[in-house]
Design a protein around this motif. Structure first.
Motif, PDB file in Angstrom:
ATOM      1  N   CYS A  54      80.487 -13.408  44.109  1.00  0.00           N
ATOM      2  CA  CYS A  54      81.603 -14.033  44.830  1.00  0.00           C
ATOM      3  C   CYS A  54      81.563 -15.549  44.638  1.00  0.00           C
ATOM      4  N   PHE A  55      81.575 -15.970  43.401  1.00  0.00           N
ATOM      5  CA  PHE A  55      81.320 -17.381  43.107  1.00  0.00           C
ATOM      6  C   PHE A  55      82.448 -18.282  43.587  1.00  0.00           C
ATOM      7  N   THR A  56      82.074 -19.315  44.355  1.00  0.00           N
ATOM      8  CA  THR A  56      83.024 -20.332  44.820  1.00  0.00           C
ATOM      9  C   THR A  56      82.414 -21.723  44.688  1.00  0.00           C
ATOM     10  N   GLY A  57      81.306 -21.812  43.994  1.00  0.00           N
ATOM     11  CA  GLY A  57      80.601 -23.082  43.887  1.00  0.00           C
ATOM     12  C   GLY A  57      81.167 -23.990  42.815  1.00  0.00           C
ATOM     13  N   GLY A  58      80.384 -24.999  42.481  1.00  0.00           N
ATOM     14  CA  GLY A  58      80.818 -25.991  41.523  1.00  0.00           C
ATOM     15  C   GLY A  58      80.370 -25.706  40.103  1.00  0.00           C
ATOM     16  N   ARG A  59      80.817 -26.579  39.229  1.00  0.00           N
ATOM     17  CA  ARG A  59      80.562 -26.421  37.802  1.00  0.00           C
ATOM     18  C   ARG A  59      79.068 -26.490  37.468  1.00  0.00           C
ATOM     19  N   GLU A  60      78.337 -27.386  38.127  1.00  0.00           N
ATOM     20  CA  GLU A  60      76.915 -27.542  37.817  1.00  0.00           C
ATOM     21  C   GLU A  60      76.133 -26.270  38.126  1.00  0.00           C
ATOM     22  N   LEU A  61      76.423 -25.647  39.259  1.00  0.00           N
ATOM     23  CA  LEU A  61      75.733 -24.408  39.602  1.00  0.00           C
ATOM     24  C   LEU A  61      76.082 -23.303  38.623  1.00  0.00           C
ATOM     25  N   ALA A  62      77.364 -23.168  38.301  1.00  0.00           N
ATOM     26  CA  ALA A  62      77.795 -22.100  37.396  1.00  0.00           C
ATOM     27  C   ALA A  62      77.119 -22.219  36.032  1.00  0.00           C
ATOM     28  N   PHE A  63      77.185 -23.401  35.437  1.00  0.00           N
ATOM     29  CA  PHE A  63      76.628 -23.569  34.103  1.00  0.00           C
ATOM     30  C   PHE A  63      75.108 -23.615  34.130  1.00  0.00           C
ATOM     31  N   GLY A  64      74.545 -24.125  35.233  1.00  0.00           N
ATOM     32  CA  GLY A  64      73.096 -24.111  35.363  1.00  0.00           C
ATOM     33  C   GLY A  64      72.560 -22.701  35.423  1.00  0.00           C
ATOM     34  N   ALA A  65      73.255 -21.837  36.149  1.00  0.00           N
ATOM     35  CA  ALA A  65      72.842 -20.436  36.248  1.00  0.00           C
ATOM     36  C   ALA A  65      72.950 -19.739  34.894  1.00  0.00           C
ATOM     37  N   VAL A  66      74.016 -20.017  34.179  1.00  0.00           N
ATOM     38  CA  VAL A  66      74.194 -19.411  32.852  1.00  0.00           C
ATOM     39  C   VAL A  66      73.080 -19.851  31.907  1.00  0.00           C
ATOM     40  N   GLU A  67      72.681 -21.111  31.993  1.00  0.00           N
ATOM     41  CA  GLU A  67      71.586 -21.601  31.154  1.00  0.00           C
ATOM     42  C   GLU A  67      70.291 -20.843  31.430  1.00  0.00           C
ATOM     43  N   LEU A  68      70.161 -20.337  32.645  1.00  0.00           N
ATOM     44  CA  LEU A  68      68.972 -19.562  33.022  1.00  0.00           C
ATOM     45  C   LEU A  68      69.113 -18.083  32.663  1.00  0.00           C
ATOM     46  N   GLY A  69      70.268 -17.712  32.101  1.00  0.00           N
ATOM     47  CA  GLY A  69      70.480 -16.329  31.691  1.00  0.00           C
ATOM     48  C   GLY A  69      71.126 -15.456  32.747  1.00  0.00           C
ATOM     49  N   LEU A  70      71.704 -16.073  33.789  1.00  0.00           N
ATOM     50  CA  LEU A  70      72.324 -15.304  34.858  1.00  0.00           C
ATOM     51  C   LEU A  70      73.818 -15.111  34.591  1.00  0.00           C
ATOM     52  N   TYR A  71      74.441 -14.262  35.402  1.00  0.00           N
ATOM     53  CA  TYR A  71      75.873 -13.988  35.325  1.00  0.00           C
ATOM     54  C   TYR A  71      76.596 -14.674  36.479  1.00  0.00           C
ATOM     55  N   VAL A  72      77.897 -14.905  36.295  1.00  0.00           N
ATOM     56  CA  VAL A  72      78.732 -15.495  37.341  1.00  0.00           C
ATOM     57  C   VAL A  72      79.904 -14.558  37.583  1.00  0.00           C
ATOM     58  N   SER A  73      80.103 -14.152  38.841  1.00  0.00           N
ATOM     59  CA  SER A  73      81.105 -13.141  39.167  1.00  0.00           C
ATOM     60  C   SER A  73      82.172 -13.713  40.095  1.00  0.00           C
ATOM     61  N   PHE A  74      83.441 -13.398  39.798  1.00  0.00           N
ATOM     62  CA  PHE A  74      84.576 -13.948  40.525  1.00  0.00           C
ATOM     63  C   PHE A  74      85.340 -12.853  41.272  1.00  0.00           C
ATOM     64  N   THR A  75      85.845 -13.222  42.447  1.00  0.00           N
ATOM     65  CA  THR A  75      86.603 -12.290  43.293  1.00  0.00           C
ATOM     66  C   THR A  75      88.086 -12.660  43.307  1.00  0.00           C
ATOM     67  N   GLY A  76      88.814 -12.085  44.258  1.00  0.00           N
ATOM     68  CA  GLY A  76      90.224 -12.391  44.427  1.00  0.00           C
ATOM     69  C   GLY A  76      90.507 -13.840  44.732  1.00  0.00           C
ATOM     70  N   ILE A  77      89.497 -14.595  45.150  1.00  0.00           N
ATOM     71  CA  ILE A  77      89.676 -16.030  45.393  1.00  0.00           C
ATOM     72  C   ILE A  77      90.203 -16.714  44.133  1.00  0.00           C
ATOM     73  N   LEU A  78      89.864 -16.161  42.977  1.00  0.00           N
ATOM     74  CA  LEU A  78      90.312 -16.727  41.701  1.00  0.00           C
ATOM     75  C   LEU A  78      91.833 -16.769  41.617  1.00  0.00           C
ATOM     76  N   THR A  79      92.514 -15.901  42.354  1.00  0.00           N
ATOM     77  CA  THR A  79      93.969 -15.792  42.278  1.00  0.00           C
ATOM     78  C   THR A  79      94.689 -16.682  43.288  1.00  0.00           C
ATOM     79  N   TYR A  80      93.963 -17.328  44.192  1.00  0.00           N
ATOM     80  CA  TYR A  80      94.606 -18.109  45.252  1.00  0.00           C
ATOM     81  C   TYR A  80      95.176 -19.420  44.709  1.00  0.00           C
ATOM     82  N   LYS A  81      96.230 -19.899  45.319  1.00  0.00           N
ATOM     83  CA  LYS A  81      96.965 -21.052  44.803  1.00  0.00           C
ATOM     84  C   LYS A  81      96.126 -22.323  44.726  1.00  0.00           C
TER      85      LYS A  81
END
Length: 217
Positions: free
Chosen positions: A116-143
């Protein structure tokens, strides 16, 4: 864990059974989860496909932050030991979550997804650098979530998932209603739009990634 991948998107076959993760939200309230007990770890492997959710929540702050950290690290240790993917809860705690993830990865890798990712860019890309996944919910569709969509657009395709977080966070078209797996297609459509690919491609990619996340060690 909520329905992940593109379970309701075009071209996908829905699973007959509902899988579950094994964990304790009590960790966010500073309650010991006892994951040092090998009998508990064996039960996790026997009954679940993942661990959590667990992490840090500085929005509600229902427990002391050091207690939240202790619980988070206990879940990470369980994920490392069992090889089951950890479902990470991170709310208004980006810096500390990333710090802990980096420190714990230094002790040995573990499979995990930022749920349910709602964080910032640094956390998202930092997690990916560690080999983790980032998952998005319906929040992605909000205006008002332009920045979140920009992050979803820019992340590598092989690390992006979509989920429902049912019964919460229904996509914009159904906002205010109880969320359910059938609505996941709306989140997948927006993901496809921002990434410049077809909904079918998002369905294919995220379905494969969800399966990979469940078996990675």
């Amino acid at each position: 864990m909520s329905s992940s991948a593109a379970a309701a998107a075009p071209g996908l076959v829905l699973a007959r059974d509902v899988s579950k993760t094994f964990g304790s939200r009590k960790a966010l309230d500073g309650v010991s989860v006892g994951y040092g007990d090998r009998a508990v770890l064996r039960r996790m492997v026997a009954v679940g496909v993942g661990i959590g959710e667990a992490g840090l929540d500085y929005h509600y702050d229902n427990s002391p932050r050091d207690a939240q950290e202790q619980g988070f690290r206990a879940h990470i240790a369980a994920a490392r030991e069992t090889k089951l993917p950890l479902v990470i809860h991170a709310r208004e705690a980006d810096d500390d979550v990333l710090k802990i993830l980096r420190e714990e990865t230094g002790k040995g890798p573990f499979p995990a997804v930022l749920h349910c990712f709602t964080g910032g860019r640094e956390l998202a890309f930092g997690a990916v650098e560690l080999g983790l996944y980032v998952s998005f919910t319906g929040i992605l569709t909000y205006k008002k979530t332009d920045e979140l969509r920009a992050i979803a657009r820019d992340l590598p395709a092989e690390r992006v998932l979509v989920e429902t977080d049912a019964p919460y966070l229904a996509p914009g078209k159904f906002r205010g209603k109880r969320c359910e797996p059938a609505y996941l297609v709306e989140t997948a459509k927006v993901m496809a739009e921002v990434r410049g690919v077809s909904p079918d491609e998002i369905a294919r990619q995220t379905n494969l990634l969800a399966l990979n996340a469940a078996v990675e060690a």
